[in-house]
Design an enzyme around this catalytic site. Sequence first.
Site, PDB file in Angstrom:
ATOM      1  N   GLY A 175     159.558  57.695 -27.934  1.00  0.00           N
ATOM      2  CA  GLY A 175     158.446  57.873 -28.859  1.00  0.00           C
ATOM      3  C   GLY A 175     158.275  56.694 -29.808  1.00  0.00           C
ATOM      4  O   GLY A 175     157.147  56.236 -30.050  1.00  0.00           O
ATOM      5  N   ASN A 229     156.392  66.561 -37.478  1.00  0.00           N
ATOM      6  CA  ASN A 229     157.740  66.893 -37.024  1.00  0.00           C
ATOM      7  C   ASN A 229     158.556  67.649 -38.067  1.00  0.00           C
ATOM      8  O   ASN A 229     159.488  68.362 -37.724  1.00  0.00           O
ATOM      9  CB  ASN A 229     158.486  65.627 -36.607  1.00  0.00           C
ATOM     10  CG  ASN A 229     158.396  64.537 -37.646  1.00  0.00           C
ATOM     11  OD1 ASN A 229     157.305  64.060 -37.962  1.00  0.00           O
ATOM     12  ND2 ASN A 229     159.514  64.153 -38.210  1.00  0.00           N
ATOM     13  N   GLN A 267     155.684  65.627 -30.903  1.00  0.00           N
ATOM     14  CA  GLN A 267     156.080  67.020 -31.143  1.00  0.00           C
ATOM     15  C   GLN A 267     155.258  68.016 -30.334  1.00  0.00           C
ATOM     16  O   GLN A 267     155.614  69.199 -30.300  1.00  0.00           O
ATOM     17  CB  GLN A 267     155.972  67.360 -32.632  1.00  0.00           C
ATOM     18  CG  GLN A 267     157.065  66.745 -33.489  1.00  0.00           C
ATOM     19  CD  GLN A 267     158.454  67.330 -33.216  1.00  0.00           C
ATOM     20  OE1 GLN A 267     158.602  68.472 -32.817  1.00  0.00           O
ATOM     21  NE2 GLN A 267     159.473  66.512 -33.426  1.00  0.00           N
ATOM     22  N   HIS A 297     162.658  63.470 -24.449  1.00  0.00           N
ATOM     23  CA  HIS A 297     163.754  64.304 -24.983  1.00  0.00           C
ATOM     24  C   HIS A 297     163.289  65.367 -25.974  1.00  0.00           C
ATOM     25  O   HIS A 297     164.078  66.200 -26.403  1.00  0.00           O
ATOM     26  CB  HIS A 297     164.846  63.430 -25.616  1.00  0.00           C
ATOM     27  CG  HIS A 297     164.496  62.841 -26.949  1.00  0.00           C
ATOM     28  ND1 HIS A 297     165.074  63.280 -28.119  1.00  0.00           N
ATOM     29  CD2 HIS A 297     163.652  61.864 -27.305  1.00  0.00           C
ATOM     30  CE1 HIS A 297     164.600  62.573 -29.132  1.00  0.00           C
ATOM     31  NE2 HIS A 297     163.736  61.701 -28.662  1.00  0.00           N
ATOM     32  N   THR A 350     163.100  46.251 -15.943  1.00  0.00           N
ATOM     33  CA  THR A 350     163.351  47.160 -14.821  1.00  0.00           C
ATOM     34  C   THR A 350     163.302  48.602 -15.322  1.00  0.00           C
ATOM     35  O   THR A 350     163.898  48.930 -16.346  1.00  0.00           O
ATOM     36  CB  THR A 350     164.726  46.858 -14.188  1.00  0.00           C
ATOM     37  OG1 THR A 350     164.702  45.498 -13.752  1.00  0.00           O
ATOM     38  CG2 THR A 350     165.007  47.772 -13.005  1.00  0.00           C
ATOM     39  N   CYS A 353     170.552  62.251 -46.643  1.00  0.00           N
ATOM     40  CA  CYS A 353     171.413  61.524 -47.570  1.00  0.00           C
ATOM     41  C   CYS A 353     171.599  60.116 -47.025  1.00  0.00           C
ATOM     42  O   CYS A 353     172.494  59.857 -46.249  1.00  0.00           O
ATOM     43  CB  CYS A 353     172.748  62.236 -47.688  1.00  0.00           C
ATOM     44  SG  CYS A 353     173.686  61.717 -49.110  1.00  0.00           S
TER      45      CYS A 353
HETATM   46  C1  LIG Z   1     161.106  62.176 -32.385  1.00  0.00           C
HETATM   47  C2  LIG Z   1     159.812  61.638 -32.841  1.00  0.00           C
HETATM   48  C3  LIG Z   1     159.491  60.276 -32.682  1.00  0.00           C
HETATM   49  C4  LIG Z   1     160.474  59.278 -32.142  1.00  0.00           C
HETATM   50  O1  LIG Z   1     160.737  59.472 -30.798  1.00  0.00           O
HETATM   51  P1  LIG Z   1     162.032  58.785 -30.132  1.00  0.00           P
HETATM   52  O2  LIG Z   1     161.942  59.139 -28.702  1.00  0.00           O
HETATM   53  O3  LIG Z   1     163.220  59.412 -30.809  1.00  0.00           O
HETATM   54  O4  LIG Z   1     161.933  57.336 -30.391  1.00  0.00           O
HETATM   55  C5  LIG Z   1     158.251  59.840 -33.080  1.00  0.00           C
HETATM   56  N1  LIG Z   1     157.357  60.686 -33.613  1.00  0.00           N
HETATM   57  C6  LIG Z   1     157.609  61.995 -33.777  1.00  0.00           C
HETATM   58  C7  LIG Z   1     156.558  62.882 -34.355  1.00  0.00           C
HETATM   59  C8  LIG Z   1     158.842  62.507 -33.412  1.00  0.00           C
HETATM   60  O5  LIG Z   1     159.088  63.802 -33.595  1.00  0.00           O
END
Ligand SMILES: *Cc1c(COP(=O)(O)O)cnc(C)c1O
Length: 389
Positions: free
Chosen positions: A71, A152, A180, A202, A238, A326
């Site tokens: 993301g 998020n 999200q 993920h 790659t 934190c």
């Molecule tokens: C988790 C998240 C990201 C970052 O994605 P990664 O795969 O961890 O780099 C970006 N934007 C939102 C809204 C997310 O929840």
Amino acid sequence: MSRIYLDHAATTPLHPQVQEAMLPYWAEEYGNPSSIHQFGQRAAAAVAESRAAVAELLGAEPTEIIFTSGGSEADNLALVGVVTALGHRGNHVVTTAAEHHAVFHTCQALEKRGLARATYLPVDRYGGVEPEQVRQAITDQTVLVSVMHANNEVGTIQPIEEIGAACRERGVLFHSDAVQTVGHLPLQVHAMNIDLLSLAAHKFYGPKGCGALFVRRGVRLVPLIHGGGQERGLRAGTENVPGLVGLGAAARIAQQEMAAEIPRQSALRDRLLAGLGERISDLVVTGHPTRRLPNNASVCIRYVEGESMLLNLDMEGIAASSGSACTSGSLEASHVLLAMGIEHELAHGSLRFSLGRDTIPEHIERVLEVLPPVVEKLRAMSPLYQQRN
Ligand SMILES: *Cc1c(COP(=O)(O)O)cnc(C)c1O
């Protein structure tokens, strides 16, 4: 002790079928998709299949999908790529004060390097922005608007279809960070007026370290990573073949499971929010009451620290998260909660439970049993709580 995972907004476990689909690509099927021989061609076919699955989930064409490392990279590619490509036309970006750091910090970096000027639109008390605000912020210099699909931290869903329409009306590109929502809510990029959209495997039961940027046909981008001609020259390197096979499998499974999961998780979310409200005083639900992610139950609890609650929940086997992190010794309140007008003290007591396909009613009941005494215990030690009026 059984462990209860309620942090699906941070990451999700791999779906068993995703894991199974990936397995051959770690060992037997190790070809480089750019190679001419059969090893390579089999890997290329697997990557192509994943691209088609992701495209179908979004209502896009396979050629409109650019695979990335996740993301964050998709967000960076969208923002830096568009600003760099359209520098001759203007340098203004419109975004919101409640974006993920992958967008927020990228905009700040572009500003710092003198490559862009950014407008950070204020959000309302639910974390929402109005299409009209976006329309008014667009100037002759604006080249890109970036507004996330769902937040998020608090789960609020933005009216992106209308925001996209406003951008299209003004001839400005529209990017949405949908990390999200992809795989969780139905999303049709063309019907929703989206030009660029970020996703990460993920966050919907795929593997970490791979994602994609949807780039509508005809949108020009400058790549961040130069090298071989992979991903139509927009992202060299790659391919992460096992990861992309996992992303494709996750996309197909999400398409099948989504319709049943939305009402199921929404009901569990509502049960959790209502139950917490009944059992804990001085608790506010953060985010929009109805326009929110089916799996997001976020709250702020007065007179307690989010981190202390998390540690206590973790000791009981419950994994959740807090908006206040934190960092380097100082407790920083979440920029999202502050942008929503929640005062510092209350923002420090933030908690986010994010549900998933493996969440069952017993998990919710367990939280409702464990959290109230934790809050009571922490408040008994809090001078602020003793001095309240
Ligand atoms: C988790 C998240 C990201 C970052 O994605 P990664 O795969 O961890 O780099 C970006 N934007 C939102 C809204 C997310 O929840």
